[in-house]
Write an enzyme that holds these catalytic residues in place. Structure first.
Site, PDB file in Angstrom:
ATOM      1  N   HIS A 142      41.476  38.865  48.138  1.00  0.00           N
ATOM      2  CA  HIS A 142      41.731  39.089  46.716  1.00  0.00           C
ATOM      3  C   HIS A 142      42.969  38.300  46.310  1.00  0.00           C
ATOM      4  O   HIS A 142      43.884  38.102  47.123  1.00  0.00           O
ATOM      5  CB  HIS A 142      42.014  40.567  46.432  1.00  0.00           C
ATOM      6  CG  HIS A 142      40.807  41.389  46.130  1.00  0.00           C
ATOM      7  ND1 HIS A 142      40.795  42.761  46.314  1.00  0.00           N
ATOM      8  CD2 HIS A 142      39.591  41.071  45.623  1.00  0.00           C
ATOM      9  CE1 HIS A 142      39.613  43.232  45.962  1.00  0.00           C
ATOM     10  NE2 HIS A 142      38.865  42.237  45.534  1.00  0.00           N
ATOM     11  N   CYS A 166      47.363  47.048  45.173  1.00  0.00           N
ATOM     12  CA  CYS A 166      45.996  47.543  45.250  1.00  0.00           C
ATOM     13  C   CYS A 166      45.868  48.975  44.736  1.00  0.00           C
ATOM     14  O   CYS A 166      44.832  49.367  44.211  1.00  0.00           O
ATOM     15  CB  CYS A 166      45.490  47.481  46.697  1.00  0.00           C
ATOM     16  SG  CYS A 166      45.095  45.817  47.276  1.00  0.00           S
TER      17      CYS A 166
END
Length: 277
Positions: free
Chosen positions: A176, A270
């Protein structure tokens, strides 16, 4: 004790978090997940509570999303959507294990009365989108290569009416964008060059000549999976060299321990979605 750096001015933020009380590593969809290493849920909740309390002490507003049984990755609240100026672009997860999370995020955002745009393309919210309101009049950086698909970048640009710069992630450990790059204020970033293609490295160098660069070890310690209010930078405590670079640049590093969340391939960022409303 949390302190505020006097050289930089923090801006109050609004965040969305989800408790890890149902967090587990039950499957492997990134290189960090190992189903043979169980999560200590009690410790995970303790570490997450410390993160939440840190954000509150820094003066930020925190909203909570209710975790659901059968969705062990909901603690990673950043992946459920991407929000700019009260408009929400919903997630469409790549892996079926996480797909049901999207509807729960949508229900939260719609309950707040914000404009919600359902995704037609695969994307994982703030996992692969970063917004910089003071860079070039408002700029979105978007990652692709492992989770979010390139067509989603065009879809996001239409949703927000903001320019989107596509960045190609090439190292699967940085699956990511938010584990390879982070906004450290409203116009600048920190990033790890090795996570990106050669062309994307050139783009970043041109856009952000004053960026803080992380080395391989701090990037692998999830140091770039951070949250900053423009002055205080909350980051993984193991990223000591990056913390030193941030301090030298005038920021105040605020280290936290999230060892249990790292078992799922995530850390500070996150766990946190920013609500830009």
């Amino acid at each position: 004790m949390v302190t505020v750096n006097q050289q930089r001015v923090p801006r109050k933020r609004t965040y969305l978090l989800c408790s890890p009380e149902r967090f587990a590593v039950e499957y492997a969809i990134n290189p960090w997940m190992d189903v043979t290493k169980p999560v200590d849920v009690e410790l995970a909740v303790k570490q997450w509570n410390r993160l939440r309390e840190t954000l509150v002490v820094l003066g930020h507003e925190v909203h909570l999303l209710t975790p659901e049984a059968g969705l062990p990755d909901m603690v990673f609240a950043a992946n459920g959507a991407f929000m700019v100026d009260g408009t929400v672009y919903g997630a469409r997860f790549k892996h079926e294990q996480r797909a049901p999370e999207a509807a729960l995020h949508r229900a939260f955002y719609e309950s707040q009365g914000w404009r919600f745009i359902a995704a037609g393309e695969t994307n994982e919210g703030e996992g692969d989108f970063v917004y910089l309101p003071e860079a070039y009049g408002g700029l979105i950086l978007a990652g692709h290569g492992f989770r979010t698909e390139l067509p989603a970048h065009a879809e996001a640009q239409e949703a927000f009416g903001r320019p989107v710069v596509s960045l190609h992630l090439v190292d699967p450990r940085f699956y990511h964008l938010d584990v390879a790059l982070a906004a450290i204020d409203d116009g600048n970033v920190a990033y790890h060059p090795g996570a990106f293609s050669a062309a994307s490295q050139k783009v970043l160098a041109q856009l952000f000549p004053d960026a803080v660069l992380a080395d391989d070890s701090d990037a692998l310690a999830f140091g770039l999976n951070l949250v900053s209010d423009g002055a205080n930078v909350v980051l993984n405590g193991d990223a000591t060299r990056l913390a030193g670079k941030l301090k030298a640049a005038g920021y105040t590093p605020v280290p936290v321990e999230l060892s249990e969340m790292r078992k799922g391939g995530g850390s500070v960022k996150c766990c946190i979605a920013e609500l830009r409303h």
